[in-house]
Design a protein around this motif. Structure first.
Motif, mmCIF file in Angstrom:
data_model
loop_
_atom_site.group_PDB
_atom_site.id
_atom_site.type_symbol
_atom_site.label_atom_id
_atom_site.label_comp_id
_atom_site.label_asym_id
_atom_site.label_seq_id
_atom_site.Cartn_x
_atom_site.Cartn_y
_atom_site.Cartn_z
ATOM 1 N N LEU A 130 5.101 3.367 -6.270
ATOM 2 C CA LEU A 130 4.736 3.811 -5.401
ATOM 3 C C LEU A 130 4.518 5.011 -4.526
ATOM 4 O O LEU A 130 3.960 5.728 -3.889
ATOM 5 C CB LEU A 130 4.401 2.408 -4.205
ATOM 6 C CG LEU A 130 3.135 1.360 -4.117
ATOM 7 C CD1 LEU A 130 2.802 0.324 -3.645
ATOM 8 C CD2 LEU A 130 1.688 2.067 -4.448
ATOM 9 N N ALA A 131 6.260 5.389 -4.559
ATOM 10 C CA ALA A 131 6.783 6.522 -3.471
ATOM 11 C C ALA A 131 7.731 6.917 -4.043
ATOM 12 O O ALA A 131 8.629 5.534 -4.767
ATOM 13 C CB ALA A 131 6.155 5.807 -2.115
ATOM 14 N N GLU A 148 5.146 4.176 1.881
ATOM 15 C CA GLU A 148 5.808 5.605 3.127
ATOM 16 C C GLU A 148 6.411 4.967 3.721
ATOM 17 O O GLU A 148 7.583 5.582 4.381
ATOM 18 C CB GLU A 148 4.720 6.087 3.579
ATOM 19 C CG GLU A 148 4.242 7.065 2.567
ATOM 20 C CD GLU A 148 2.849 8.132 2.388
ATOM 21 O OE1 GLU A 148 2.631 7.620 3.653
ATOM 22 O OE2 GLU A 148 2.767 8.741 2.077
ATOM 23 N N ASP A 153 5.172 -1.312 -6.837
ATOM 24 C CA ASP A 153 4.440 -2.251 -6.466
ATOM 25 C C ASP A 153 4.886 -3.310 -7.483
ATOM 26 O O ASP A 153 5.146 -3.438 -8.005
ATOM 27 C CB ASP A 153 3.191 -1.692 -6.724
ATOM 28 C CG ASP A 153 2.709 -1.947 -8.147
ATOM 29 O OD1 ASP A 153 2.986 -2.380 -8.849
ATOM 30 O OD2 ASP A 153 1.386 -0.749 -8.637
ATOM 31 N N THR A 189 1.275 -1.235 -0.282
ATOM 32 C CA THR A 189 0.323 0.291 0.179
ATOM 33 C C THR A 189 1.058 1.199 0.073
ATOM 34 O O THR A 189 2.562 0.944 -0.145
ATOM 35 C CB THR A 189 -1.523 0.324 1.508
ATOM 36 O OG1 THR A 189 -0.215 0.147 2.360
ATOM 37 C CG2 THR A 189 -1.573 -0.794 1.690
ATOM 38 N N ILE A 190 0.270 2.289 -0.279
ATOM 39 C CA ILE A 190 1.275 3.605 0.092
ATOM 40 C C ILE A 190 1.451 3.760 1.397
ATOM 41 O O ILE A 190 2.617 4.061 1.087
ATOM 42 C CB ILE A 190 -0.153 4.912 -0.672
ATOM 43 C CG1 ILE A 190 -0.624 4.988 -2.306
ATOM 44 C CG2 ILE A 190 0.478 6.431 0.069
ATOM 45 C CD1 ILE A 190 0.345 5.498 -3.329
ATOM 46 N N GLN A 191 0.869 3.252 2.148
ATOM 47 C CA GLN A 191 1.194 3.656 3.444
ATOM 48 C C GLN A 191 2.285 2.949 3.751
ATOM 49 O O GLN A 191 3.628 3.210 3.990
ATOM 50 C CB GLN A 191 -0.195 3.412 4.712
ATOM 51 C CG GLN A 191 -0.852 4.302 4.833
ATOM 52 C CD GLN A 191 -1.620 3.870 5.700
ATOM 53 O OE1 GLN A 191 -2.228 2.767 5.981
ATOM 54 N NE2 GLN A 191 -2.214 5.235 6.674
#
Length: 140
Positions: free
Chosen positions: A45-46, A16, A39, A11-13
């Motif tokens: 994603l980041a 991060e 991903d 996930t994005i979380q």
């Protein structure tokens, strides 16, 4: 009746968390880095580059993550395989998208399944590998 366990994607979380953990580890070592998280499909994603990090570190972190993802292996484990006398010496030029066989890229797994990858660039290869490893452990 079959029973399947769904593995949660990265996930994005999660991304991060990985970026923050890698940057904290690098900062503690006095190193400025770029961090890329992809991903399972290879999509960004980041990404974060310390403003003091060398510009090329952004590209190297992304290529390290991509290489680790595509081969489902830490880039540190692949370095000797692509040397001129290695069994995969032509792999570096075999694909349209360049791979980078320098330590600092790690696949990210959840429940034994590949869910993405992290790449760190800016330090020495050993430092980058250590920062990526620390970050991956932060998801456990």
């Amino acid at each position: 009746m079959s029973s399947t366990t769904r593995i949660a994607p990265l996930t994005i979380q999660d991304a991060e968390t990985l970026v923050d953990a890698a940057r904290r580890a690098a900062e503690a070592a006095g190193v400025t880095v770029s961090v890329t998280v992809l991903d399972a499909g290879g999509h960004l994603l980041a990404f974060r580059r310390d403003e003091r990090a060398v510009l090329i570190s952004g590209e190297t972190s992304t290529r390290k993550a991509y290489t680790a993802l595509q081969l489902n292996a830490p880039t540190a484990d692949l370095v000797d395989l692509v040397k001129p006398d290695g069994p995969f010496h032509s792999l570096q030029t075999a694909l349209d998208r360049p791979l980078l066989f320098i330590a600092g890229g790690l696949p990210v797994h959840r429940g034994g399944h590949l869910i993405g990858a992290i790449g760190v660039g800016g330090g020495t290869p050993d430092q980058d590998h250590g920062f990526a490893t620390t970050a991956a452990q932060s998801l456990a």
